[in-house]
Scaffold this active site. Structure first.
Site, PDB file in Angstrom:
ATOM      1  N   GLY A  91       0.762  -1.182   0.014  1.00 49.34           N
ATOM      2  CA  GLY A  91       0.082   0.125  -0.152  1.00 49.34           C
ATOM      3  C   GLY A  91       0.850   1.224  -0.098  1.00 49.34           C
ATOM      4  O   GLY A  91       0.432   2.400   0.432  1.00 49.34           O
ATOM      5  N   CYS A 104      -0.288   0.914  -9.130  1.00 56.31           N
ATOM      6  CA  CYS A 104      -0.175   0.347  -7.998  1.00 56.31           C
ATOM      7  C   CYS A 104      -1.706  -0.389  -7.570  1.00 56.31           C
ATOM      8  O   CYS A 104      -2.487   0.431  -7.562  1.00 56.31           O
ATOM      9  CB  CYS A 104       0.331   1.308  -6.813  1.00 56.31           C
ATOM     10  SG  CYS A 104       0.261   0.302  -5.306  1.00 56.31           S
TER      11      CYS A 104
END
Lengths: 256, 315
Positions: free
Chosen positions: B78, B135
Site C-alpha cells: 500500500g 499500484c
C-alpha cells in the site's frame, strides 16, 4: 552493525526433537562470527522457483569456534517440509545475520518463552555474558518441553508450565509470572512466543515496573527492510520487524 | 567475476538515461538501494529504482501484507513510504554517494499531485522519474490512473510539464489492452515505458475461511507472472517507438534475455531481490555468456530480435 552476508552453508546435521520439531546445524562461519543473541537468518530451502521465498528463523545457538549456527524449526508448511529432508553435507543458502538482537545489560534477567519463541531466547541464555538467567517456559504438553534439556545446563532456575499439566504447573506462563516477578528483583524480562502471550507478559511487566524486551514475528519476504511486509505501527513511527527489530522494548510496539 | 563485465557491451540508453548495464531494480523490491549495499556494489547496477514515493508520508495497509503463492507472491504493502521531504533530506544525499543513476518511482492521488511531486524531485541526484499509475494496492490514485487511457495521459502530461528528467511510465497488466495504454502515454509525451506492474490476485485461508491479506487483494509477482509480462512487452514493443524497461518474474539471465528479445531495452529485477540480494549485480554474468555464445557484439543487437520483423544482425 555487522555486515550481512549471503553464504552457502554446509549442513552438519539435523536432530528430531519431537514429531513436528527439528534442529538443524549449519556451518556458516561468517554469520557465526558476527551474530548476536536475538538475530535471525533467512534460509533458502530450495533453489527451485516454488516455494520461492526464503524462510526466516531465529538463531538458536552459535558456536564461534566451529562456525556452526543452530536453528530449531517446526515442520509446518511447504518450506519446512523441504528443509526437514535436507541431509548432512547438503548446502543451503543463508542470508544473515539479520535484525537487531537483545539488550544484554540486565544484571538479573528473566527469560519467558513459549513454543518456537524459545529458539532465539536460547541464544540469549547462551550469550548473557556470564550471567545465568531464570527461565519460564510454556508449552502445550510434556512432548513440547524438550527445551528444558537446552536451557537447564546454562540457566539458573527453570520454571515450566503446560496447558494440560503433563509437566510443571498447569496453565500458561501467566499462571506463574506475576508471582515470579513479585518474588524476585528481575531488572529485565525477555519474551518471545505467541502474540497473546507476549502481550500479557509485557502488560504484567509494565504493571510491576520491570523493563521488558519482546521479539516479534511477522510475515516477511526479504528480511532486509526493503519489502515492508513486516512493517507495523510503532509509537509515533513505523517500525520494521526485520531491521528495527525483531527485538523491541515493549513500549516501542504500537500494534501487536 | 567475468572478465570485461563492465565493458560497453552491456550499455543501454533509456531515452537519454545512460545505464552501464541493462539492469535496474523493480520499485518496492529494493528499498532505496541502501538496504542492499552489504550484498552488492550499487555502482554495478544499471540504475536504482526506488520504492514508490509520495508527496506526504504514507503508512500503507493494515493486516498481513504479503503471502507466498505458487512460484510467486502476493503483496499489498500500500505504498508505505516516508514521503518526499524525507527522501530529499535523508535518502537522496546517501544515494548520491554512489555513482549510479537513480530512478524515483512516484505516486499521487491526482494529476496535479504527480506534477507537484515531479517538480519537487527535479533536483540533482535524481536521473529519472518512473510514474506509478499501476499500484493495485491503494484506493486513491495508483491503478485508477493506470486503467484509463485519458487519466494516464493526464498524469504523464502533468509530470512532463514539471520535470527536466527522463520520464518513464509504468503500466499495469490489469487492463483490457496494454497496447492502448502504451499508445496513450506515448502520445502524452512519456520518454519510456516500463511494464509490467503486478497482477491482482487473492489468496484464501481455507482454515479461517477468509482472505489472507489485510487488503483482501494483492499484487502478484515472481516467476509465475513472467509469460504474461513477456507477452505484454512483445505486444507493446511492436506499437511504440519509446524504449521499454521490461519486468515481471525475472530470476536469472535467461529470463532477462527473453525480455530483451521481446523488445525491452533494459529490464528490472524485482521479487528476485528478496530471494538473492546479489542478483541485480550478478545477473549480468549470464547475459554476457549468452552474448558470447551467440556472437552478439552489443546488447542493442538483441533488443527486439524475437519480434516478427526482428532478428540478430548477420555475422
Amino acid at each position: 552493525m555487522a555486515k550481512k552476508v549471503v553464504v552457502e552453508g554446509k549442513v552438519i546435521g539435523q536432530h528430531v526433537l519431537n514429531i513436528t520439531t527439528k534442529q538443524i546445524d549449519v556451518k556458516a562461519p561468517e554469520i557465526a562470527q558476527s551474530a548476536v543473541p536475538g538475530q535471525f537468518v533467512n534460509v533458502q530451502v530450495s533453489k527451485r522457483n516454488s516455494p520461492l521465498l526464503r524462510r526466516p528463523f531465529g538463531i538458536a545457538s552459535v558456536n564461534k569456534e566451529t562456525g556452526i549456527i543452530t536453528m530449531i524449526y517446526r515442520i509446518l508448511g511447504d518450506g519446512t517440509k523441504i528443509l526437514r529432508d535436507v541431509c548432512s553435507g547438503d548446502e543451503i543458502s543463508i542470508v544473515g545475520p539479520l535484525g537487531k538482537g537483545f539488550d544484554l545489560k540486565a544484571k538479573k534477567p528473566l527469560i519467558v518463552g513459549g513454543g518456537l519463541g524459545l529458539a532465539p531466547l536460547l541464544s540469549l541464555a547462551e550469550g548473557m555474558e556470564g550471567k545465568k538467567a531464570d527461565v519460564l517456559m510454556g508449552g502445550r504438553c510434556e512432548d513440547d518441553m524438550f527445551w528444558t534439556d537446552y536451557f537447564a545446563p546454562i540457566s539458573n532456575n527453570v520454571y515450566v508450565t503446560t496447558d494440560d499439566g503433563s509437566m510443571g504447573i498447569k496453565g500458561t506462563v501467566m499462571a506463574v509470572l506475576p508471582k515470579l516477578l513479585a518474588a524476585n528483583k528481575y531488572d529485565c524480562v525477555y519474551v518471545c512466543g505467541p502474540e497473546p502471550m507476549m502481550k500479557a507478559v509485557a502488560a504484567e511487566c509494565m504493571k510491576q515496573k520491570i523493563k521488558c524486551q519482546v521479539s516479534l514475528e511477522k510475515y516477511m519476504a526479504c528480511g532486509l527492510g526493503a519489502c515492508l511486509s513486516c512493517s507495523c505501527e510503532g509509537i509515533g513511527e513505523r517500525i520494521k520487524v526485520c531491521t528495527d527489530g525483531p527485538v523491541f522494548w515493549a513500549e516501542e510496539v504500537g500494534e501487536w | 567475476m567475468v572478465k570485461g563485465l563492465y565493458d560497453n557491451r552491456l550499455n543501454t540508453n533509456i531515452a537519454g538515461l545512460k545505464m552501464k548495464t541493462p539492469i535496474t531494480t523493480a520499485s518496492g523490491t529494493f528499498g532505496f538501494g541502501l538496504e542492499f549495499t552489504d550484498f552488492l556494489d550499487l555502482e554495478k547496477v544499471g540504475a536504482v529504482t526506488t520504492k514508490g514515493t509520495t508527496l506526504e508520508p504514507r503508512a500503507g495497509n493494515k493486516g498481513q501484507r504479503a503471502v507466498e503463492t505458487p512460484a510467486g507472491m502476493l503483496n499489498c504493502i500500500g505504498l508505505e513510504n516516508p514521503g518526499s521531504d524525507y527522501f530529499l533530506k535523508e535518502t537522496l544525499p546517501e544515494l548520491k554517494k554512489y555513482k549510479v543513476p537513480v530512478i524515483v518511482n512516484i505516486a499521487g492521488s491526482s494529476p496535479e499531485e504527480y506534477g507537484e511531486l515531479a517538480a519537487k524531485l527535479d533536483v540533482k541526484g535524481v536521473d529519472a522519474l518512473e510514474i506509478n499509475i499501476s499500484c493495485p494496492n491503494v484506493k486513491h490514485g495508483g491503478i485508477a490512473f493506470g486503467t484509463c487511457p485519458e487519466s494516464a495521459a493526464e498524469v504523464v502530461e502533468q509530470v512532463k510539464k514539471n520535470t527536466s528528467k527522463v520520464v518513464i511510465t509504468k503500466l499495469s497488466p490489469n487492463v483490457t489492452s496494454v497496447t492502448e495504454m502504451a499508445l496513450a502515454v506515448e502520445a502524452a509525451g512519456t520518454d519510456a515505458i516500463s511494464l509490467i506492474n503486478t497482477l491482482i490476485g487473492v489468496k484464501i485461508d481455507i482454515h479461517r475461511q477468509k482472505p489472507v491479506l489485510g487488503n483482501i487483494t494483492g499484487g502478484l509477482s515472481g516467476p509465475c507472472v513472467r509469460p504474461v509480462a513477456v507477452k505484454m512487452c512483445y505486444d507493446v514493443a511492436q506499437v511504440v517507438k519509446v524504449p521499454i524497461i521490461g519486468m515481471g518474474g525475472i530470476m536469472n539471465a535467461e529470463d532477462a534475455i527473453e525480455f530483451f528479445l521481446a523488445g525491452a531495452s533494459a529490464v528490472a529485477v524485482g521479487t528476485a531481490n528478496f530471494v538473492d540480494p546479489t542478483i541485480a549485480e550478478t545477473i549480468c554474468h549470464g547475459i554476457l555468456e549468452y552474448m558470447d555464445d551467440h556472437k552478439i557484439k552489443k546488447l542493442s543487437d538483441m533488443i527486439g530480435a524475437a519480434l516478427p520483423e526482428g532478428k540478430l544482425p548477420t555475422k
